[in-house]
Design an enzyme around this catalytic site. Structure first.
Site, PDB file in Angstrom:
ATOM      1  N   HIS A 141     -24.021  10.326  16.066  1.00  0.00           N
ATOM      2  CA  HIS A 141     -22.638  10.494  16.510  1.00  0.00           C
ATOM      3  C   HIS A 141     -22.287  11.954  16.707  1.00  0.00           C
ATOM      4  O   HIS A 141     -23.125  12.843  16.549  1.00  0.00           O
ATOM      5  CB  HIS A 141     -21.673   9.759  15.579  1.00  0.00           C
TER       6      HIS A 141
ATOM      7  N   HIS B 248     -23.330  14.657  14.151  1.00  0.00           N
ATOM      8  CA  HIS B 248     -24.730  15.104  14.203  1.00  0.00           C
ATOM      9  C   HIS B 248     -24.926  16.064  15.384  1.00  0.00           C
ATOM     10  O   HIS B 248     -25.631  17.063  15.286  1.00  0.00           O
ATOM     11  CB  HIS B 248     -25.678  13.915  14.359  1.00  0.00           C
TER      12      HIS B 248
ATOM     13  N   CYS C  30     -23.512   6.221  -5.340  1.00  0.00           N
ATOM     14  CA  CYS C  30     -22.915   5.971  -4.018  1.00  0.00           C
ATOM     15  C   CYS C  30     -24.043   5.937  -3.003  1.00  0.00           C
ATOM     16  O   CYS C  30     -24.712   6.957  -2.770  1.00  0.00           O
ATOM     17  CB  CYS C  30     -21.902   7.059  -3.645  1.00  0.00           C
TER      18      CYS C  30
ATOM     19  N   CYS D 210     -23.743   8.385   0.029  1.00  0.00           N
ATOM     20  CA  CYS D 210     -24.171   9.764  -0.257  1.00  0.00           C
ATOM     21  C   CYS D 210     -25.619   9.804  -0.717  1.00  0.00           C
ATOM     22  O   CYS D 210     -26.227  10.872  -0.759  1.00  0.00           O
ATOM     23  CB  CYS D 210     -23.338  10.389  -1.361  1.00  0.00           C
TER      24      CYS D 210
ATOM     25  N   LYS E 164     -20.950   7.192   9.901  1.00  0.00           N
ATOM     26  CA  LYS E 164     -21.472   5.876  10.246  1.00  0.00           C
ATOM     27  C   LYS E 164     -20.995   4.840   9.237  1.00  0.00           C
ATOM     28  O   LYS E 164     -20.684   3.714   9.601  1.00  0.00           O
ATOM     29  CB  LYS E 164     -23.006   5.925  10.243  1.00  0.00           C
TER      30      LYS E 164
END
Ligand code: MSP
Length: 510
Positions: A17, A20, A125, A128, A300
């Site tokens: 996206h 990036h 998470c 992450c 994302k």
């Protein structure tokens, strides 16, 4: 001097996206500016292919890992090619040479006794790919970046000791003020270092994730994705096999990234390197997020991403690169939307596009499509000298990503000045008066030469538009260095190239 620029390597669990594209374009602009400055540059980007979230995305896709990773990695590769990004290596962590280097590192650190095995309970998470402390979460107990509650995990794992290096890291940050840029992030890291550092969990039991590099000292585990991914920065230089390449590029290594991954890069990575007896990278350059509607990070996992391919289809690669460069706001977040991109495009078209078009048309009409043989009037010479000095300075002082919008700003300012110069000189009036011929030729040469210098200065940002402008003025030398900014680069008598529309009207495009 040889410089090494890296971007983060991107996860495969979705389409590439704007975010990036942002970091990777900034890296490419930095690389191209350094090349004009006469540096040798090695620039890498790539994909981070292991870990739990890639594994889940792979399972969902129904593809084998080989098919999945190739397909999604190629999406990044193709987008970056489309964006005219000149990387010297596209890294994939599934490459064998990289896996070998990770194992070598694990082996070294394990043998030094810096890795211990113990039971662990933590909040993980997946977005992450990191364990979180309660204090990292928002009031609902959610990860602020991914807007989900982390998963509570209890397992036996291997850990790298970080605490023995905390004071060393604090000193390193304080003694090297530009090491983490901008300074606001260095302070953020120093804040994180106020508390003792927990040991870093560097393994995952295969029962949870088996997509990873097996620990050389325990086959029931794969290594933690960050321990694997960060090592790409040295495996890409073929460490430890090619010490010569490593010694050439590592002393001037620049890691680029957004602020989401400061902790792994500014805490885990320097300590990993220290435990391997490798010096820290020479700088870590961090930028804010490109933010979408409602100031929420585009990612994302959240699903609020804007499609760069669609945007490029509308405004073209170079205008998109320009938008990214011009909007980049250092430590601050930069807003982006399709509307803002269109506004940016129109501003570029009205300024640089219009300037180029009207100058080309006047050369077509008054000098028979050639670069005029002009004796520069003193005020024109002075005007050009200022343009040359200011834009050369902007390119030659471009050393960090925060310098990039300074360059686009200066280039736009020069275009505005050149447009104002046309309005003031009114060359169409000079053309009607035979006694003003010399003034007309001096004016036209000044315009074309000024635009030539703008095109060279903007070459790192808009390489194709830059070449098009130069070719339209009959320039064939498209490699630049400090002499390219000297006045007189446009040869008298050059036949102009084809007329071109640099920035077609948006309604014509869509
Ligand atoms: N795989 C890790 C990085 C490992 S590097 C050793 C990772 N991957 S990621 O796919 O999540 O990419 C994060 C990076 O993508 C950010 O640090 C930044 O470079 C870029 N960006 C992703 N979204 C972004 C924005 N919305 N805005 C700006 N940059 C963004 O983390």
């Amino acid at each position: 001097m040889a410089k090494y620029i890296t971007t983060p390597i991107y996860y495969l669990n979705g389409e590439p996206h704007l975010g990036h594209a942002y970091t990777t374009i900034l890296g490419d602009i930095l690389k191209r500016a350094l090349l004009i400055q006469g540096e040798e540059v090695f620039y890498t980007t790539g994909t981070d292919e292991h870990g739990q979230k890639n594994q889940e995305a792979c399972e969902k896709s129904g593809l084998s890992f080989e098919e999945f990773s190739k397909k999604y990695s190629d999406n990044f590769k193709h987008l970056f090619e489309k964006l005219n990004i000149q990387t010297d290596l596209f890294v994939r962590t599934s490459f064998d040479y990289h896996k070998e280097v990770v194992k070598t590192c694990l082996d070294i650190v394990y043998k030094k006794g810096l890795i211990v095995k113990k039971n662990y309970v933590g909040l993980y998470c997946k977005g992450c790919e990191q364990f979180k402390k309660e204090s990292d979460l928002d009031e609902r107990g959610f990860c602020p970046d991914h807007q989900v509650a982390p998963e509570k995990i209890t397992e036996e794992n291997y850990f790298l000791k970080l605490e023995p290096y905390r004071q060393w890291l604090i000193d390193q940050i304080k003694l090297t003020p530009d090491w983490i840029q901008p300074a606001v992030y260095a302070n953020e890291v120093l804040n994180l270092l106020k508390e003792p550092l927990d040991d870093l969990n560097i393994s995952r039991p295969k029962s949870r994730t088996d997509l990873g590099i097996e620990l050389p000292f325990d086959t029931n585990y794969v290594t933690y994705i960050w321990f694997d991914a960060l090592i790409n920065y040295i495996s890409s230089l073929n460490w430890p096999k090619d010490q010569k390449m490593f010694d050439k590029f590592w002393p001037n290594s620049i890691h680029l990234m957004a602020k989401d991954i400061i902790k792994p890069h500014c805490i885990y990575w320097p300590i990993m390197l220290k435990s391997l007896d490798i010096p820290a990278p020479s700088s870590i350059m961090i930028h804010g997020y490109l933010v979408g509607e409602g100031n929420i990070k585009m990612s994302k996992s959240i699903g609020n991403v804007v499609d760069p391919v669609k945007v490029i289809g509308e405004i073209g690669v170079d205008a998109f690169r320009f938008y990214m460069a011009h909007t980049s706001a250092g430590a601050k977040d930069a807003p982006i939307s399709e509307r803002l991109i269109r506004v940016g495009y129109e501003m570029l078209a009205n300024n640089l596009g219009n300037l180029h078009m009207r100058t080309y048309k006047m050369l077509e009409k008054y000098t028979n499509k050639t670069v005029p043989d002009a004796t520069l009037r003193p005020e024109d010479k002075e005007f050009l000298e200022n343009i040359s000095k200011s834009l050369k300075e902007a390119v030659f002082s471009l050393k960090t990503i925060t310098d990039i919008p300074k360059l686009t700003e200066k280039a736009l300012k020069v275009c505005s000045e050149l447009n104002a110069y046309v309005d003031k000189k009114e060359p169409w009036k000079l053309a009607k008066d035979e006694t003003k011929k010399e003034e007309l030729l001096s004016c036209l040469y000044t315009l074309a030469e000024g635009i030539r210098i703008v095109a060279i200065a903007l070459n790192p940002v808009m390489p194709e538009i830059s070449d098009k402008i130069l070719v339209s003025f009959g320039v064939s030398e498209l490699n630049f260095n400090q002499n390219s900014f000297n006045i007189g680069g446009l040869s008298v008598g050059n036949a102009l190239g084809e007329a071109i529309m640099l920035f077609p009207r948006l309604e014509e495009i869509s």
